[in-house]
Design a protein around this motif. Structure first.
Motif, PDB file in Angstrom:
ATOM      1  N   UNK A  52     -98.205 -13.461 -62.123  1.00 42.15           N
ATOM      2  CA  UNK A  52     -99.298 -13.431 -61.138  1.00 42.15           C
ATOM      3  C   UNK A  52    -100.340 -14.511 -61.452  1.00 42.15           C
ATOM      4  N   UNK A  53    -100.707 -14.650 -62.726  1.00 45.09           N
ATOM      5  CA  UNK A  53    -101.678 -15.689 -63.115  1.00 45.09           C
ATOM      6  C   UNK A  53    -101.109 -17.086 -62.888  1.00 45.09           C
ATOM      7  N   UNK A  54     -99.832 -17.261 -63.229  1.00 44.13           N
ATOM      8  CA  UNK A  54     -99.198 -18.574 -63.053  1.00 44.13           C
ATOM      9  C   UNK A  54     -99.223 -18.991 -61.597  1.00 44.13           C
ATOM     10  N   UNK A  63    -105.521 -28.546 -61.535  1.00 40.81           N
ATOM     11  CA  UNK A  63    -105.598 -27.913 -62.850  1.00 40.81           C
ATOM     12  C   UNK A  63    -104.824 -28.770 -63.844  1.00 40.81           C
ATOM     13  N   UNK A  64    -105.341 -28.919 -65.038  1.00 44.48           N
ATOM     14  CA  UNK A  64    -104.751 -29.846 -66.005  1.00 44.48           C
ATOM     15  C   UNK A  64    -103.369 -29.393 -66.475  1.00 44.48           C
ATOM     16  N   UNK A  65    -102.522 -30.358 -66.826  1.00 47.58           N
ATOM     17  CA  UNK A  65    -101.177 -30.042 -67.318  1.00 47.58           C
ATOM     18  C   UNK A  65    -101.184 -29.131 -68.556  1.00 47.58           C
ATOM     19  N   UNK A  66    -102.181 -29.257 -69.387  1.00 52.06           N
ATOM     20  CA  UNK A  66    -102.217 -28.428 -70.596  1.00 52.06           C
ATOM     21  C   UNK A  66    -102.326 -26.951 -70.257  1.00 52.06           C
ATOM     22  N   UNK A  67    -102.894 -26.648 -69.108  1.00 52.91           N
ATOM     23  CA  UNK A  67    -103.019 -25.250 -68.680  1.00 52.91           C
ATOM     24  C   UNK A  67    -101.651 -24.611 -68.454  1.00 52.91           C
ATOM     25  N   UNK A  68    -100.644 -25.425 -68.179  1.00 49.66           N
ATOM     26  CA  UNK A  68     -99.325 -24.893 -67.836  1.00 49.66           C
ATOM     27  C   UNK A  68     -98.357 -24.826 -69.015  1.00 49.66           C
ATOM     28  N   UNK A  69     -98.689 -25.470 -70.124  1.00 49.90           N
ATOM     29  CA  UNK A  69     -97.796 -25.429 -71.290  1.00 49.90           C
ATOM     30  C   UNK A  69     -97.578 -24.007 -71.783  1.00 49.90           C
ATOM     31  N   UNK A  72     -95.130 -22.147 -69.581  1.00 50.38           N
ATOM     32  CA  UNK A  72     -93.738 -22.509 -69.838  1.00 50.38           C
ATOM     33  C   UNK A  72     -93.232 -21.749 -71.058  1.00 50.38           C
ATOM     34  N   UNK A  73     -94.024 -21.730 -72.114  1.00 46.93           N
ATOM     35  CA  UNK A  73     -93.636 -21.011 -73.334  1.00 46.93           C
ATOM     36  C   UNK A  73     -93.463 -19.527 -73.058  1.00 46.93           C
ATOM     37  N   UNK A  74     -94.384 -18.946 -72.323  1.00 44.22           N
ATOM     38  CA  UNK A  74     -94.280 -17.516 -71.984  1.00 44.22           C
ATOM     39  C   UNK A  74     -93.018 -17.224 -71.192  1.00 44.22           C
ATOM     40  N   UNK A  75     -92.766 -18.016 -70.153  1.00 49.51           N
ATOM     41  CA  UNK A  75     -91.590 -17.797 -69.314  1.00 49.51           C
ATOM     42  C   UNK A  75     -90.295 -17.942 -70.109  1.00 49.51           C
ATOM     43  N   UNK A 106     -91.438 -24.839 -61.765  1.00 42.88           N
ATOM     44  CA  UNK A 106     -92.737 -25.147 -61.156  1.00 42.88           C
ATOM     45  C   UNK A 106     -93.761 -25.449 -62.248  1.00 42.88           C
ATOM     46  N   UNK A 107     -93.794 -24.610 -63.285  1.00 45.09           N
ATOM     47  CA  UNK A 107     -94.722 -24.833 -64.403  1.00 45.09           C
ATOM     48  C   UNK A 107     -94.373 -26.113 -65.155  1.00 45.09           C
ATOM     49  N   UNK A 108     -93.078 -26.362 -65.348  1.00 40.19           N
ATOM     50  CA  UNK A 108     -92.661 -27.595 -66.019  1.00 40.19           C
ATOM     51  C   UNK A 108     -93.114 -28.828 -65.240  1.00 40.19           C
ATOM     52  N   UNK A 109     -93.013 -28.756 -63.913  1.00 37.22           N
ATOM     53  CA  UNK A 109     -93.497 -29.893 -63.119  1.00 37.22           C
ATOM     54  C   UNK A 109     -94.975 -30.133 -63.404  1.00 37.22           C
ATOM     55  N   UNK A 110     -95.742 -29.067 -63.448  1.00 30.73           N
ATOM     56  CA  UNK A 110     -97.185 -29.218 -63.660  1.00 30.73           C
ATOM     57  C   UNK A 110     -97.504 -29.744 -65.056  1.00 30.73           C
TER      58      UNK A 110
END
Length: 190
Positions: A52-54, A63-69, A72-75, A106-110
């Motif tokens: 939901x947060x993602x 939103x910065x790419x670092x926010x999505x790292x 990715x790890x969680x998923x 999607x997160x990896x793209x970001x």
């Protein structure tokens, strides 16, 4: 790859903001499938919260790419992506897997800004819907997904996630996601 050639060409020529909108749209269309199939399991509450947060963050194109790292790890720690010698055969497992895969790309793209990750996100969505079509007579989720991707790829660039265009696209994607969840649940008999 099953992604429409015109969509792929369009994405390759777009700004990162436009492609960010595209992957957010793909993810939104798969989110309720995951949350609907996993949301009733208390052991998956944390995973559902991450999803939901993602998805909310994916709709913020700047939103910065670092926010999505971290996402990715969680998923990658979700049970759907854990290595296994056994093939996924149960209906809930199959569509949960595809949902997590779409969200991961999607997160990896970001994180990367690599359009190939966006295309993998689109491919996973199409593959999932093609499989749903094969298992439910009289539905056309694959064609619907292809059309949704064409529409999302043609959205003009905007950093304003509260614009009418963004809100309309997101609401449409939420409706599609609800339809998909209902279809998957009908395969479960529930």
């Amino acid at each position: 790859m099953v992604v429409d050639e015109a969509v792929a060409a369009t994405l390759r020529g777009q700004s990162q903001v436009q492609v960010a909108i595209f992957v957010a749209s793909c993810a939104e269309r798969m989110t309720q499938v995951f949350t609907g199939l996993s949301g009733g399991d208390p052991a998956r509450d944390g995973d559902t919260d991450v999803v939901i947060r993602l998805v909310e963050d994916l709709w913020d194109p700047v939103l910065s790419p670092t926010s999505f790292r971290e996402y990715v790890t969680s998923l990658e720690g979700f049970q759907e992506l854990e290595p296994s010698d056994e093939e996924i055969v149960d209906v809930a497992g199959i569509y949960s897997f595809y949902s997590v895969l779409v969200l991961r790309y999607a997160a990896l793209y970001r994180v990367s800004g690599d359009v190939e990750d966006a295309l993998k996100c689109a491919h996973a969505s199409l593959t999932s819907m093609g499989q749903l079509d094969r298992n439910l007579p009289g539905v056309e989720f694959f064609a619907q997904e292809a059309e949704c991707q064409q529409n999302a790829a043609s959205i003009p660039s905007s950093n304003n996630r509260d614009s009418g265009l963004f809100l309309s696209l997101r609401e449409s994607d939420r409706n599609v996601s609800r339809e998909r969840l209902a279809a998957v649940q009908s395969r479960l008999g529930g």
